[in-house]
Design a protein around this motif. Sequence first.
Motif: not given
Lengths: 301, 655
Positions: A244-258
């Motif tokens: 359900g985590w849907k980051p929209v920015s590049g930084g958010g996506v990287f944080f999701l990956f981590i």
Amino acid sequence: MKITSSLITGFRRTLKAGNSILIAWFCILILVLVFAYPLRSSLRSAFGPSMITEKFAEGINIEAFTDLGPAFKSLMSFLTAGFLFTFFAGFFLNAFLTAGLFGSVKKNDMKFSSREFFSSGAGNFFGFLLISLIMSLIADAVFLLVVGLPAGIASGSETISDKTIFVMLVITGAVYILILPALFLVVDYARAYKTAREDASLFGSIGKGFSFTFSEFRKSYGMMLLLVLSQVALGIVVILILPGWKPVSGGGVFFLFIVSQLMFILRLFLKTWRYASVTAMMNEITSEKVTVNKIYDVIPT
Amino acid sequence: MKIRLVLIIVLSNVFLSLHPQIVNKKALSERITGYKIDVRLNPDKKTVTGDMEAFWVNKSPDTVPDIRLHLYMNAFRSNRTTMYREMGGSPGNDEKDLGWIEINSFSDENGTDLIPCMQYISPDDGNKDDRTVLRVLLPRPALPGDTVNIRVNFETKLPSGIRRTGFSGDFYFVAQWFPKFGVYEPAGMRFASQGGWNCHQFHATSEFYSNHSVYDVSITLPSNHVTGSGGMLISEKTNGDMKTVTYRAEDIVDFAWTAWPGYAVFTDKWKGINITLLIPKDRIRQTGRQLTSVKYALEYLDINVGQYPWPHLTFVDPPSFGAGAGGMEYTTLFTSASSYFVPPFLHMPEMVTVHEFGHAYFMGMLASNEFEEPWLDEGVNSYWEQRIMDNYYGKNSGLINHRLLKLSDISSARVSYVTSPSRQAVSNNEYSWNYPHGTYSMISYQKTATWLHTLEGIITTETMNNVFREYYRRWAFKHPSGRDFINVVNDVVRKEHGQKFGPDMNWFFDQTLYGTGICDYQVSRIINSKYSKPEGKADTSDSEIRAWSNTDSLYTSKAQLERIGDVKLPVTVLIHFDNGDEILELWDGKSRYKDFEYKGYRQIEWVKIDPEYLIKMDVNFVNNSMTTEPDRASLHRIANKLVAFMQFFLSIMLL
């Protein structure tokens, strides 16, 4: 012999095998990236400069994908083939990594050595591969027998109600879930035994797996149940957070990956804890048997 | 001539007095046909046997030499029937599996035996093994205004393994079970250039085209069976182990009924309409979902199309072993499809309920010919089903509403059309059994619904609603054709939008309904180039050069658009500039390409054709937009989640 002592011993050994866990994580990540990275590039190429990707803000959008036309079919082929490839390659890699992890947790005084990890992985690769293969087939056969067969018979009936089918599926599914820890015990004991005695034959190890499982079944099963439950708990956390985590920015996506990778490392840690605890339990069972034998040896007859 | 007219009126009155109004105060339709049926269900033989008195009034100016009747249960007689040839498979070899209808006696009102005058015909395909249409030569041709009364004793064997109709154990869904008149079409009605019977064989994909009729039906069956039908229950008398239920139905195009001891009965009410739900006893947890969805459909169609005129409505959720009866429509009786456990996020049962209820309007009241114009039945109904589902269950989640996956009902239909490799194989203008390559469902249901949504996008939702209100007003309880629907569209659009879309909307229907082309518009390029000062021997005036004082930040920006498909529809184009300005352009969409060019201290950042995604016919929304700064975050997010999913999957699946 106590469940807690095996679990604590297993936990200590797992902590010491932290580097082995990281190696396993890294290898699996590389394997998955081999499939996922080109897929990501394909996605970028397929959608190009289109703004339809805005529709992904709410999650997967079927319409946006199907509109890709032939590119969608290529993506699906790539996804299917890549998935199958990763799964089969993962099967082999898993045998190697599991052998390495078992090697890293076989003793209390183990110190991390990548050489030990890889040599254990290489040395027991084929044994672990075949044990996994045979036990997977057994698990599948049990599934068909416990769940598939009754469901097949019921669904073929002209008069059975769907509630009966549903209740039956729930019950048989629950039975299968209760059988699973026993199967895990067999396969883990077999692998722990193979790691401890490299000269052990394949079927001898599996036989030992069954033998250890049922010689101290209640304790072994109780311990495995706790270990499985800890993994299920993590699974629930992962399901609650990641999809359900849907980051929209590049930084958010990287944080999701981590975060996702940290969760996966935790998953590997719990799995290794399972291996280590089963190994510790096996050591205890073996040592008790040795002690009992020694006592019998000194009793005058 | 006057004498004849008086005779017609007298006969009609006599005749109507035999069928007084019970369900509604006033007759809703022209009473051309009517049936009084008294049958007995034999649970051992799986037969329904009994007598039928029926009439047909010749309302045409023609002298008609014969009558034609559907004997649709004969479609289950062998694997050589037209229905089985079309859909493949077989009803089986065993007598218990077969379905058929035998006429034991057939006479007119004078008792004249008409059996020698009977002849099985196959007007659609000449299949001699198909006995689903019966022609009976009348001893005396029916003159205009004549009423032909018939008395028939028949035996219907229900097929096993329900396909729309039949039995499974002690579950019965009895449809297409009695001899039913075809429709006599005089010249000028629909497509008829001369008078004649419109009585098609039973096909794999279509079965409905009948006059609105009155039904008085008595059924004797085991008393432990719970029954339901398209009629209103008039009486129920128990006699030992058997009971007789009597139903009355008015102004419906077909009469079906069901019986099963395992039904639980639930009732509800909506604006004076008694709703009855028959559902398996072990599935009552679905009752709330089923009743809610049918009330949504009642409300939405009542507001946007017209009134549901009957005071009763029965629907059935068949048991899983009778699932073949699910998803069928008999106007005031319809069947849904659910199961004991359906996750709440999955709205399939609701969708089936809404769809099948919708047929009370589209084909039930607005009694189009499903055989000849399936789009006007299934397609129009699908359009409304999708609107209802997305309205009540979420704009983006009408069909699936899970936090991981959402799917609107409208999108689902569009996806089915867009992804079909045969989407251009045939137009909507085909008889139901002529759709090649398995395209019937996709073209009749999904393509139709998709172009209707497109039409709504062009003429606005309010106008679309008015179109259907007018369609209902003009054609309810009659037999409209596609042309009649188009005429309504043309009239309403002209009234509300004047000449905005031209003298009529035929250009739209020619491309979508009658055409096979696809619609696809794309943004092919965005060009932002620095404005170049006039150099050399240019004729540019000094004032023009001075007007653009700072040419360093002056741009010529161009959005290049193309029409790839053959279908030409008007589209809006939204152009966004880097300084936040937005311009909404209108393109008639006729030319193969179109450039929008701007000069100023700004650059185009992105362009969207049809920014609201109203033109659902457009088969590719991906190329509808272009940006100079693509946002990759969402794609990377999907890829990252895929990586995590694969890792966990491998870790879980591998021991």
